[in-house]
Write a protein that holds these residues in place. Structure first.
Motif, PDB file in Angstrom:
ATOM      1  N   ILE A 411      10.409 -16.706  -3.750  1.00 35.87           N
ATOM      2  CA  ILE A 411       9.159 -16.123  -4.218  1.00 35.87           C
ATOM      3  C   ILE A 411       9.020 -16.466  -5.696  1.00 35.87           C
ATOM      4  O   ILE A 411       9.880 -16.136  -6.512  1.00 35.87           O
ATOM      5  N   THR A 412       7.920 -17.112  -6.026  1.00 36.05           N
ATOM      6  CA  THR A 412       7.792 -17.667  -7.378  1.00 36.05           C
ATOM      7  C   THR A 412       7.293 -16.659  -8.396  1.00 36.05           C
ATOM      8  O   THR A 412       7.411 -16.884  -9.603  1.00 36.05           O
ATOM      9  N   ASP A 413       6.721 -15.518  -7.934  1.00 36.74           N
ATOM     10  CA  ASP A 413       6.092 -14.604  -8.877  1.00 36.74           C
ATOM     11  C   ASP A 413       6.970 -13.422  -9.254  1.00 36.74           C
ATOM     12  O   ASP A 413       6.466 -12.395  -9.703  1.00 36.74           O
ATOM     13  N   LEU A 414       8.270 -13.536  -9.052  1.00 36.15           N
ATOM     14  CA  LEU A 414       9.179 -12.488  -9.499  1.00 36.15           C
ATOM     15  C   LEU A 414       9.546 -12.735 -10.964  1.00 36.15           C
ATOM     16  O   LEU A 414       9.631 -13.881 -11.388  1.00 36.15           O
ATOM     17  N   PRO A 415       9.789 -11.674 -11.739  1.00 35.71           N
ATOM     18  CA  PRO A 415       9.784 -10.255 -11.379  1.00 35.71           C
ATOM     19  C   PRO A 415       8.369  -9.682 -11.305  1.00 35.71           C
ATOM     20  O   PRO A 415       7.414 -10.301 -11.794  1.00 35.71           O
ATOM     21  N   LEU A 416       8.271  -8.484 -10.737  1.00 33.25           N
ATOM     22  CA  LEU A 416       6.978  -7.843 -10.517  1.00 33.25           C
ATOM     23  C   LEU A 416       6.694  -6.754 -11.556  1.00 33.25           C
ATOM     24  O   LEU A 416       5.974  -5.790 -11.280  1.00 33.25           O
ATOM     25  N   ASP A 417       7.237  -6.908 -12.731  1.00 36.47           N
ATOM     26  CA  ASP A 417       7.119  -5.886 -13.773  1.00 36.47           C
ATOM     27  C   ASP A 417       5.659  -5.525 -14.076  1.00 36.47           C
ATOM     28  O   ASP A 417       5.268  -4.348 -14.052  1.00 36.47           O
ATOM     29  N   ASN A 418       4.836  -6.530 -14.364  1.00 34.46           N
ATOM     30  CA  ASN A 418       3.460  -6.270 -14.775  1.00 34.46           C
ATOM     31  C   ASN A 418       2.628  -5.691 -13.631  1.00 34.46           C
ATOM     32  O   ASN A 418       1.761  -4.844 -13.844  1.00 34.46           O
ATOM     33  N   GLY A 419       2.889  -6.169 -12.420  1.00 38.05           N
ATOM     34  CA  GLY A 419       2.160  -5.648 -11.276  1.00 38.05           C
ATOM     35  C   GLY A 419       2.476  -4.188 -11.006  1.00 38.05           C
ATOM     36  O   GLY A 419       1.585  -3.386 -10.715  1.00 38.05           O
ATOM     37  N   ASP A 428      -3.042   6.945 -10.408  1.00 37.39           N
ATOM     38  CA  ASP A 428      -2.423   8.073 -11.112  1.00 37.39           C
ATOM     39  C   ASP A 428      -2.290   9.322 -10.248  1.00 37.39           C
ATOM     40  O   ASP A 428      -1.817  10.349 -10.722  1.00 37.39           O
ATOM     41  N   LYS A 429      -2.702   9.260  -8.963  1.00 38.37           N
ATOM     42  CA  LYS A 429      -2.531  10.391  -8.057  1.00 38.37           C
ATOM     43  C   LYS A 429      -1.239  10.294  -7.242  1.00 38.37           C
ATOM     44  O   LYS A 429      -0.959  11.174  -6.423  1.00 38.37           O
ATOM     45  N   LEU A 430      -0.470   9.252  -7.458  1.00 41.07           N
ATOM     46  CA  LEU A 430       0.747   9.046  -6.671  1.00 41.07           C
ATOM     47  C   LEU A 430       1.724  10.212  -6.840  1.00 41.07           C
ATOM     48  O   LEU A 430       2.053  10.603  -7.960  1.00 41.07           O
ATOM     49  N   ILE A 431       2.196  10.736  -5.681  1.00 41.81           N
ATOM     50  CA  ILE A 431       3.255  11.747  -5.716  1.00 41.81           C
ATOM     51  C   ILE A 431       4.505  11.271  -4.987  1.00 41.81           C
ATOM     52  O   ILE A 431       5.571  11.861  -5.134  1.00 41.81           O
ATOM     53  N   ARG A 432       4.364  10.209  -4.184  1.00 41.82           N
ATOM     54  CA  ARG A 432       5.514   9.607  -3.505  1.00 41.82           C
ATOM     55  C   ARG A 432       5.468   8.101  -3.734  1.00 41.82           C
ATOM     56  O   ARG A 432       4.426   7.460  -3.535  1.00 41.82           O
ATOM     57  N   PHE A 433       6.622   7.544  -4.129  1.00 39.85           N
ATOM     58  CA  PHE A 433       6.646   6.129  -4.516  1.00 39.85           C
ATOM     59  C   PHE A 433       7.973   5.519  -4.100  1.00 39.85           C
ATOM     60  O   PHE A 433       9.042   6.054  -4.416  1.00 39.85           O
ATOM     61  N   ALA A 434       7.907   4.410  -3.354  1.00 40.40           N
ATOM     62  CA  ALA A 434       9.115   3.699  -2.934  1.00 40.40           C
ATOM     63  C   ALA A 434       8.937   2.214  -3.197  1.00 40.40           C
ATOM     64  O   ALA A 434       7.909   1.625  -2.818  1.00 40.40           O
ATOM     65  N   LEU A 435       9.926   1.615  -3.839  1.00 36.91           N
ATOM     66  CA  LEU A 435       9.885   0.189  -4.136  1.00 36.91           C
ATOM     67  C   LEU A 435      11.261  -0.388  -3.845  1.00 36.91           C
ATOM     68  O   LEU A 435      12.244  -0.047  -4.508  1.00 36.91           O
ATOM     69  N   TYR A 436      11.320  -1.236  -2.826  1.00 41.41           N
ATOM     70  CA  TYR A 436      12.587  -1.807  -2.356  1.00 41.41           C
ATOM     71  C   TYR A 436      12.420  -3.319  -2.388  1.00 41.41           C
ATOM     72  O   TYR A 436      11.771  -3.894  -1.516  1.00 41.41           O
ATOM     73  N   LEU A 437      13.005  -3.954  -3.401  1.00 40.08           N
ATOM     74  CA  LEU A 437      12.793  -5.380  -3.591  1.00 40.08           C
ATOM     75  C   LEU A 437      14.053  -6.170  -3.250  1.00 40.08           C
ATOM     76  O   LEU A 437      14.782  -5.821  -2.334  1.00 40.08           O
ATOM     77  N   ARG A 438      14.293  -7.216  -3.985  1.00 43.08           N
ATOM     78  CA  ARG A 438      15.512  -8.019  -3.862  1.00 43.08           C
ATOM     79  C   ARG A 438      16.006  -8.303  -5.273  1.00 43.08           C
ATOM     80  O   ARG A 438      15.254  -8.105  -6.234  1.00 43.08           O
ATOM     81  N   PRO A 439      17.252  -8.710  -5.427  1.00 46.99           N
ATOM     82  CA  PRO A 439      17.745  -8.971  -6.784  1.00 46.99           C
ATOM     83  C   PRO A 439      16.798  -9.883  -7.555  1.00 46.99           C
ATOM     84  O   PRO A 439      16.359 -10.913  -7.043  1.00 46.99           O
ATOM     85  N   GLY A 440      16.464  -9.474  -8.757  1.00 46.68           N
ATOM     86  CA  GLY A 440      15.514 -10.230  -9.577  1.00 46.68           C
ATOM     87  C   GLY A 440      14.085  -9.786  -9.405  1.00 46.68           C
ATOM     88  O   GLY A 440      13.183 -10.299 -10.078  1.00 46.68           O
ATOM     89  N   GLY A 441      13.844  -8.819  -8.527  1.00 42.17           N
ATOM     90  CA  GLY A 441      12.474  -8.388  -8.264  1.00 42.17           C
ATOM     91  C   GLY A 441      11.873  -7.545  -9.367  1.00 42.17           C
ATOM     92  O   GLY A 441      10.651  -7.500  -9.529  1.00 42.17           O
ATOM     93  N   LEU A 442      12.718  -6.857 -10.143  1.00 38.38           N
ATOM     94  CA  LEU A 442      12.227  -6.017 -11.224  1.00 38.38           C
ATOM     95  C   LEU A 442      13.288  -5.970 -12.317  1.00 38.38           C
ATOM     96  O   LEU A 442      14.455  -5.704 -12.045  1.00 38.38           O
ATOM     97  N   THR A 443      12.882  -6.200 -13.554  1.00 41.31           N
ATOM     98  CA  THR A 443      13.818  -6.197 -14.676  1.00 41.31           C
ATOM     99  C   THR A 443      13.971  -4.775 -15.231  1.00 41.31           C
ATOM    100  O   THR A 443      13.334  -3.832 -14.769  1.00 41.31           O
ATOM    101  N   ASP A 444      14.794  -4.655 -16.245  1.00 37.37           N
ATOM    102  CA  ASP A 444      14.944  -3.372 -16.924  1.00 37.37           C
ATOM    103  C   ASP A 444      13.617  -2.896 -17.507  1.00 37.37           C
ATOM    104  O   ASP A 444      13.313  -1.697 -17.520  1.00 37.37           O
ATOM    105  N   LYS A 445      12.808  -3.855 -17.999  1.00 39.40           N
ATOM    106  CA  LYS A 445      11.501  -3.487 -18.548  1.00 39.40           C
ATOM    107  C   LYS A 445      10.625  -2.874 -17.455  1.00 39.40           C
ATOM    108  O   LYS A 445       9.955  -1.852 -17.676  1.00 39.40           O
TER     109      LYS A 445
END
Length: 587
Positions: A411-419, A428-445
């Motif tokens: 996948i060429t558009d990783l990481p998904l930080d900005n998205g 801004d109404k989110l009360i439940r949030f799940a994000l399950y990616l793969r290594p490199g999918g999201l940085t510390d930022k």
């Protein structure tokens, strides 16, 4: 009266407020509002105690049955959750705990107003059901055994024999040992007020359609029935008798397609689950398709074209559950035809090329369904632009769950930080949030963005995110309302950082972690110790899993950490597979 109040030392203004609260509090249903009211003063705490009708105990070891009854003696409805959610994916040992026995014992001796009981992911014995039925059967109106295990149809026989006022009997996804079908026959003979019958996705197979017909005849208010795979042709009379039916799931299609012309679905039916149905049998549904608001296609045999053909005929559809065989084209049809659509759940199924869900389908969905509230999907490709589209168009979204499948393609558009930042800022109404990616999918930022912009999120699942302890610590500076946090595959995080994050998250009540950098002595976890905070360890273990291509294979499950607040102190029913850390303060 004012003079007497003054002489007694009470202030008239305060007395009037209390009198007003006595009238108002009965109409306050939201648990958070109730909790806030109960903290104002002792009088309001007592009012809440005497008027609370329903309580959900999110984790059965956070309190004791005796303490709950003392706090809310007039409960009419109780929902109790046992094993962690990970148990649904066989990640928790079967003998971990979550027994209903002490709760049933307390219910049988007290809780005289209790009419509804809901056990979820708990171990229920036949003896528990017998005690519950004999002691509370005359008043029990709803019994839900939701994803439970440990009981058989013998226990259900006690329920259907003694609980003759049941309006709801819910057994969905429970593991039930089937001995005979006498329990269903007893239900058909004894009950005339049943509204909901659900043994969907269980191993119950010995079902006589005559009993279902008798239930439909005797129960004029029957509105929801979800069963296992009975032949649909045998249910023709059942559908005739169940004239009030609004929801049906189950059944199977084993005959020639032309024979299903005899099946006429009830006019009021608008929620439908189609199991084991293929494209050739779909015409049986077309007659009621225009009125359908919910479709469950998770266990159907429909391909992408079949999905499109059916969805095009459902302009009023609001809820859809399917597998990723629906493909991007199916989501595009959904976005074009179903403008009232609100909830989408897509599970993993086919890995064939052309039948997966990607960012393309989700972009179309976000643009075409602005009323979307719930989105839970497995995808094979994702981009930052897609997440930005969701944040821009789906302002009503309160539950978002995304799993990025770990295929071999790059996948060429990783990481998904900005998205992720754009999605959280827009929704801004989110009360439940799940994000399950793969290594490199999201940085510390990106992990820091999740903390910063998850102002209202109360439950969160994070998988394979971040790069180091710094990201986790930055994340923990935010999430002011986060109560339950679940994490998997976070090997970049040390136990020391986990402990620091747990203490930094001010509202955290529950933490489950699988896979992290372990310290030699596990002593780093003790840093999160505080009054009423329990910490449990489940060591790593090897389990046998079924692989579609290779058959049974041995899989290594990493160690788990489970930590939670408890007014009950450390629990006493630890199995051999669990190690309690000696770091709690007992009550």
């Amino acid at each position: 009266m004012a003079d007497s109040l003054v002489r007694s030392g009470a202030r008239p203004k305060t007395c009037h407020i209390d009198a007003a609260m006595e009238c108002v509090i009965r109409y306050i249903d939201d648990p958070k509002d109730r909790s806030a009211v109960s903290l104002v003063c002792r009088r309001w705490h007592k009012l809440d105690s005497l008027t609370r009708k329903h309580v959900t105990v999110a984790f059965c070891y956070t309190t004791t049955p005796e303490r709950l009854r003392g706090r809310f003696p007039r409960l009419e409805s109780l929902k109790l959750k046992g094993k962690p959610r990970a148990a649904m994916f066989n990640l928790i040992p079967e003998d971990w705990g979550g027994h209903v026995t002490p709760w049933v014992r307390e219910i049988s001796e007290g809780f005289e107003f209790l009419k509804s009981v809901h056990f979820r992911r708990m171990i229920v014995r036949d003896s528990d059901l017998e005690l519950l039925a004999r002691s509370r059967g005359h008043v029990l109106e709803a019994l839900k055994l939701d994803k439970c295990s440990g009981f058989s149809t013998d226990g259900l026989l006690f329920v259907t024999r003694f609980c003759r006022n049941l309006r709801v009997l819910f057994l969905e996804e429970s593991t039930i040992v089937e001995k005979d079908c006498e329990w269903l026959h007893e239900l058909a003979l004894n009950n005339t007020v049943l509204e909901t019958l659900n043994f969907y996705l269980t191993d119950i197979a010995a079902v006589k359609f005559q009993d279902l017909e008798l239930i439909a005849k005797n129960c004029p208010n029957l509105v929801s029935v979800k069963i296992t795979d009975s032949e649909v042709l045998d249910l023709v009379n059942f559908f005739c008798y169940a004239s009030a039916l609004e929801e049906f799931s189950g059944g199977s299609y084993n005959c020639e397609p032309d024979k299903y012309n005899a099946v006429v679905l009830p006019e009021k039916l608008h929620r439908l689950g189609l199991t084991y149905i293929g494209g050739n049998e779909l015409p049986v549904v077309f007659s009621c398709a225009s009125g359908l608001t919910k479709l469950d296609l998770l266990y159907s045999f429909l391909d992408s074209e079949d999905h499109c053909m059916l969805i095009e005929r459902c302009p009023n559809l609001e809820v859809l559950e399917s597998r990723n065989v629906i493909g991007d084209r199916g989501l595009e049809v959904l976005a074009r035809c179903c403008k009232r659509f609100k909830r989408l759940r897509i599970e993993r199924d086919s890995d064939e090329v052309g039948t997966s869900v990607t960012h393309k389908g989700l972009i179309a969905l976000s643009q075409g369904c602005p009323e979307l509230e719930y989105l839970a999907v497995y995808v094979s490709d994702m981009t930052n632009a897609c997440l930005e589209h969701i944040g821009t168009h789906c302002k009503n979204l309160y539950d978002f769950r995304l799993v990025l499948l770990d295929h071999r393609e790059k996948i060429t558009d990783l990481p998904l930080d900005n998205g992720v930042r754009a999605l959280l800022m827009g929704c801004d109404k989110l009360i439940r949030f799940a994000l399950y990616l793969r290594p490199g999918g999201l940085t510390d930022k990106g992990l820091g963005y999740i903390g910063k912009y998850s102002q209202n999120v109360r439950w969160m699942l994070l998988g394979y995110l971040g790069e180091s302890d710094a990201g986790l610590l930055e994340f923990s500076k935010g999430c002011p309302n986060l109560q339950k946090l679940e994490m998997r595959g976070c090997y970049h995080f040390s136990e020391r950082a986990l402990a620091a994050a747990a203490t930094q998250l001010a509202s955290l009540r529950y933490l489950w972690v699988q896979g992290c950098g372990q310290s030699t002595s596990r002593g780093d976890l003790v840093a999160m110790a505080r009054p009423f905070w329990n910490i449990e360890l489940i060591p790593s273990r090897r389990v046998i899993a079924n692989d579609e291509s290779r058959g049974p294979v041995a899989v290594e499950h990493p160690a788990h950490i489970l930590a939670y607040f408890s007014l009950a102190g450390q629990r006493s029913d630890f199995p051999d597979s669990v190690v309690p850390l000696d770091s709690t303060t007992r009550v």
